[in-house]
Write a protein that holds these residues in place. Structure first.
Motif, short mmCIF file in Angstrom:
data_model
loop_
_atom_site.label_atom_id
_atom_site.label_comp_id
_atom_site.label_asym_id
_atom_site.label_seq_id
_atom_site.Cartn_x
_atom_site.Cartn_y
_atom_site.Cartn_z
N ALA A 29 -17.34 -7.44 98.99
CA ALA A 29 -17.60 -7.64 97.56
C ALA A 29 -19.05 -7.96 97.25
CB ALA A 29 -16.70 -8.75 97.03
N LEU A 30 -19.82 -8.53 98.21
CA LEU A 30 -21.18 -8.97 97.91
C LEU A 30 -22.13 -8.50 99.02
CD1 LEU A 30 -22.75 -10.67 95.77
CD2 LEU A 30 -22.57 -12.59 97.35
N PRO A 31 -22.60 -7.25 98.96
CA PRO A 31 -23.53 -6.76 99.99
C PRO A 31 -24.96 -7.24 99.78
CG PRO A 31 -23.07 -5.02 98.42
CD PRO A 31 -22.19 -6.17 98.04
N SER A 32 -25.34 -7.54 98.53
CA SER A 32 -26.70 -8.00 98.25
C SER A 32 -26.68 -8.89 97.03
CB SER A 32 -27.66 -6.82 98.04
OG SER A 32 -27.22 -6.00 96.96
N CYS A 33 -27.74 -9.71 96.90
CA CYS A 33 -27.76 -10.69 95.83
C CYS A 33 -29.20 -11.15 95.59
CB CYS A 33 -26.88 -11.88 96.21
SG CYS A 33 -26.53 -13.02 94.86
N GLY A 34 -29.52 -11.39 94.30
CA GLY A 34 -30.84 -11.91 93.98
C GLY A 34 -31.47 -11.33 92.73
N ARG A 35 -30.85 -10.27 92.20
CA ARG A 35 -31.36 -9.67 90.97
C ARG A 35 -30.19 -9.27 90.08
NH1 ARG A 35 -36.19 -7.72 89.96
NH2 ARG A 35 -35.22 -6.02 88.83
N LYS A 36 -30.49 -9.02 88.78
CA LYS A 36 -29.44 -8.68 87.83
C LYS A 36 -28.70 -7.41 88.23
CE LYS A 36 -31.26 -10.82 83.60
NZ LYS A 36 -31.78 -10.57 82.24
N ASP A 37 -29.43 -6.42 88.82
CA ASP A 37 -28.79 -5.15 89.13
C ASP A 37 -27.88 -5.26 90.35
OD1 ASP A 37 -30.93 -5.66 90.72
OD2 ASP A 37 -31.72 -3.63 90.74
N THR A 38 -27.95 -6.37 91.09
CA THR A 38 -26.99 -6.61 92.18
C THR A 38 -26.09 -7.76 91.73
OG1 THR A 38 -28.63 -8.06 93.27
CG2 THR A 38 -28.52 -5.75 93.98
N CYS A 39 -26.57 -8.95 91.86
CA CYS A 39 -25.95 -10.14 91.29
C CYS A 39 -26.99 -11.24 91.40
CB CYS A 39 -24.68 -10.52 92.04
SG CYS A 39 -23.71 -11.83 91.22
N GLY B 57 -54.99 -9.52 94.06
CA GLY B 57 -54.67 -9.18 92.67
C GLY B 57 -54.45 -7.70 92.43
N THR B 58 -54.62 -6.85 93.46
CA THR B 58 -54.41 -5.41 93.30
C THR B 58 -53.12 -4.93 93.97
OG1 THR B 58 -55.63 -4.82 95.30
CG2 THR B 58 -56.91 -5.07 93.27
N VAL B 59 -52.47 -5.79 94.72
CA VAL B 59 -51.30 -5.41 95.51
C VAL B 59 -50.06 -5.31 94.62
CG1 VAL B 59 -49.86 -6.01 97.49
CG2 VAL B 59 -52.30 -6.57 97.50
N LYS B 60 -49.26 -4.26 94.86
CA LYS B 60 -48.03 -4.05 94.11
C LYS B 60 -46.83 -4.02 95.06
CE LYS B 60 -50.25 -1.24 90.50
NZ LYS B 60 -50.25 0.07 89.83
N PHE B 61 -45.65 -4.30 94.51
CA PHE B 61 -44.43 -4.13 95.28
C PHE B 61 -44.18 -2.64 95.50
CE2 PHE B 61 -43.59 -8.44 93.81
CZ PHE B 61 -42.98 -9.01 94.92
N GLY B 62 -43.63 -2.31 96.67
CA GLY B 62 -43.33 -0.92 96.97
C GLY B 62 -42.92 -0.76 98.42
N HIS B 63 -42.72 0.49 98.84
CA HIS B 63 -42.23 0.78 100.19
C HIS B 63 -43.33 0.83 101.23
CE1 HIS B 63 -38.76 2.19 97.78
NE2 HIS B 63 -38.05 1.87 98.84
N GLY B 64 -44.56 1.08 100.85
CA GLY B 64 -45.63 1.26 101.81
C GLY B 64 -46.05 -0.03 102.49
N GLU C 194 -38.62 -4.28 92.30
CA GLU C 194 -39.89 -4.78 91.77
C GLU C 194 -41.02 -3.76 91.94
OE1 GLU C 194 -40.69 -7.76 90.41
OE2 GLU C 194 -38.76 -8.71 90.56
N ARG C 195 -40.74 -2.62 92.57
CA ARG C 195 -41.84 -1.70 92.89
C ARG C 195 -42.65 -1.36 91.65
NH1 ARG C 195 -37.19 1.12 93.96
NH2 ARG C 195 -36.66 2.87 92.60
N GLY C 196 -43.95 -1.43 91.85
CA GLY C 196 -44.89 -1.21 90.74
C GLY C 196 -45.38 -2.49 90.12
N THR C 197 -44.65 -3.61 90.32
CA THR C 197 -45.07 -4.91 89.80
C THR C 197 -46.24 -5.44 90.62
OG1 THR C 197 -42.81 -5.42 89.08
CG2 THR C 197 -44.35 -7.27 89.28
N MET D 212 -42.85 -6.53 99.81
CA MET D 212 -41.40 -6.61 99.72
C MET D 212 -40.97 -8.07 99.81
SD MET D 212 -40.07 -3.58 102.27
CE MET D 212 -40.39 -1.84 101.94
N CYS D 213 -39.69 -8.31 99.51
CA CYS D 213 -39.09 -9.64 99.71
C CYS D 213 -37.61 -9.43 100.00
CB CYS D 213 -39.29 -10.52 98.47
SG CYS D 213 -38.58 -12.19 98.65
N ILE D 214 -37.27 -9.37 101.30
CA ILE D 214 -35.89 -9.12 101.71
C ILE D 214 -35.53 -10.11 102.81
CG2 ILE D 214 -34.21 -7.42 102.47
CD1 ILE D 214 -36.27 -5.24 101.83
#
Length: 531
Positions: A453-463, A428-435, A334-337, A440-442
């Motif tokens: 078989a399933l190390p992570s889950c929650g988005r299309k690029d993982t599952c 309203g100015t905060v973005k997702f990112g590493h800083g 989501e970084r940049g969102t 974040m949301c983990i």
């Protein structure tokens, strides 16, 4: 609306009325005395070096900070003692008065000669106030508490405050058990120290760095059974956190799986559960990758860090292999969102089609919710065949500075649906990112037996998939002010009510099987699978 206020005439002789089995000086000038009465009530005396008001609170399980704390405040004047049962909505805000006053004032006095105020109090361990009282139950772990006091009887901003942890069900004079010390004396247990040798911390707000450590070639097969965090207390820039990840290849190449984090000072795996390392099996880790996050808001220069971990392992392999499932957005796709202004909610779905990849039921024994400075609330909700099984790791009053582990033990079956919810409060100015200034949301779930078989889950690029973020008018909190929580909108939460009633039913059982574990010395009991 009834607001009750307790009062009692000042005692002569300035002696404690109650008989207290335990006493602990938990902060300079702040001592508590307490006893548990017939597994039903606690009597507690607050002895504080002040002639003004004093406060005491039971913190939320996860954060343990002022936000979400079940509190009381009181003072003594020539007319007697006075208390009010309160709850805190957030740090820096004035705690509100509970709708139901459950603390009973037994005695109160102050001594001008020694500048001491004493309040003696009584309360049920588990009250009927589901929304604004936190239960005291013998779980084997310490309860997170807060305290404060002022210089006058007018309740306001505190002259001093503290956070602490107390196990009200054990004798504080007994030395704390150290399971790692016990492990070190066991036959065959060996250790391996991995450190960030004299790393020069840059003079910027956020720094991520990493190091790789190959497993020595003399280890053909072994099980990691524990890890101890090595903190560099001399560093002028404290480490925000570090993580240990395992790689199935040398030099940390290829895919990595997270194993542990410095947030847990002493990480001990459950009985019969281990993490395989060595060179004889392809499914064992051959190198460990440690990444470090430094938070340096003052841009301090010249700081040096030598923190790391001590890894404990044994050549005797454990029955189950431990794994970790990361749900939410662990790769921060989501970084940049940009977050919406005010309260906004993001939900990451790990549906039945994804959890079927596990291949077998898993037992979660430890968890960690992770957001940054604008995090408001975070939880995981589990569904089975369309029915909610309740929330896990429910950090209703998230605190970036007080992120801690949850030790709820529960089972996830193939075909369950997991929803990770992260709620933020931003300008309203905060973005997702590493800083640290980003979000974040983990959600980390430690479990056994491992499923690669399933190390992570929650988005299309993982599952899985993510719901579109949306603005909220009220949050998802169950605990707090009924008019502003889900409990207030929908009535008493059956999940929370069930948990409280279970605590009441089990309160006497806990005493008979009392444990010597402490909150950061956890040895989880393996469970049998229930299909």
């Amino acid at each position: 609306l009834i607001l009750l206020e307790g009062s009692l005439a000042k005692l002569a002789g300035n002696e404690l009325v109650g008989k207290y089995n335990n006493s602990l000086n938990i902060f300079k000038g702040y001592t508590i005395h307490w006893s548990i009465i017939e597994d039903e009530h606690i009597i507690i005396a607050l002895e504080v070096n002040t002639m003004g008001w004093i406060g005491f609170g039971i913190g939320e399980d996860v954060s343990g900070s002022m936000g979400g704390a079940d509190m009381l405040t009181g003072f003594v004047n020539p007319s007697g003692g006075y208390i009010k049962d309160r709850w805190a909505e957030a740090k820096g805000t004035r705690p509100k008065v509970d709708l139901v006053q459950d603390w009973e004032l037994v005695a109160g006095w102050e001594d001008a000669g020694s500048s001491v105020t004493v309040l003696e109090l009584r309360r049920a361990l588990v009250t009927d106030d589901l929304a604004q009282d936190r239960p005291l139950v013998d779980t084997g772990r310490a309860t997170k508490i807060i305290g404060a006091w002022g210089e006058t009887d007018d309740f306001g901003y505190h002259a001093a405050s503290f956070k602490h942890q107390v196990n009200f069900f054990r004798d504080p004079k007994e030395p704390l058990p150290d399971p790692l010390k016990e492990l070190e004396t066991q036959t065959g247990v060996q250790s391996w120290t991995i450190l960030n040798e004299r790393y020069q911390v840059p003079a910027v707000m956020t720094t991520y760095t990493s190091r790789c450590f190959n497993v020595t070639s003399t280890i053909t097969q072994a099980s990691i059974i524990a890890m101890r965090t090595v903190a560099d207390k001399s560093s002028r820039v404290p480490l925000h956190h570090s993580r240990v990840l395992g790689s199935f290849e040398a030099d940390c190449k290829g895919r990595k799986m997270m194993l542990g984090t410095s947030r847990d000072t002493n990480f001990i795996l459950p009985q019969d559960v281990g993490i395989g390392i060595g060179w004889s099996k392809p499914e064992s880790f051959r190198s460990l990758w440690v990444d470090y996050h430094f938070h340096n808001p003052n841009h301090t220069s010249g700081a040096v860090d030598t923190s790391g971990f001590v890894i404990y392992y044994t050549p005797t392999l454990r029955k189950h292999e431990a794994g970790i499932l990361q749900v939410g957005d662990p790769a921060i796709r989501e970084r940049g969102t940009k977050l919406l202004r005010g309260l906004s909610k993001h939900v990451y779905n790990c549906p039945a089609s994804c959890t079927r990849q596990l291949g077998h039921p898993i037992i979660v024994y430890q968890s960690l919710t992770h957001m940054h400075m604008f995090g408001h609330q975070m939880y995981l909700e589990q569904f089975r065949e369309g029915q909610s099984l309740g929330r896990h790791s429910n950090s209703e009053y998230f605190d970036f500075a007080s992120q801690d582990f949850g030790y709820e033990v529960y089972q996830i079956n193939p075909g369950d649906h997991l929803k990770t919810a992260c709620i933020y409060d931003s300008d309203g100015t905060v973005k997702f990112g590493h800083g640290s200034q980003n979000e974040m949301c983990i959600h980390y779930l430690w479990y056994y037996p491992r499923s690669i078989a399933l190390p992570s889950c929650g988005r299309k690029d993982t599952c899985g998939s993510k719901d579109v973020q949306y603005r909220m008018h009220i949050d998802d909190r169950i605990w707090g002010e009924p008019s502003k929580t889900i409990a207030g909108k929908l009535g008493n939460s059956r999940g929370r009510l069930g948990n409280i009633l279970a605590m009441k039913r089990n309160s006497t059982k806990h005493k008979s099987r009392r444990s010597t574990k402490q909150s950061r010395h956890i040895i989880a009991r393996p469970l049998e699978f229930v299909a």
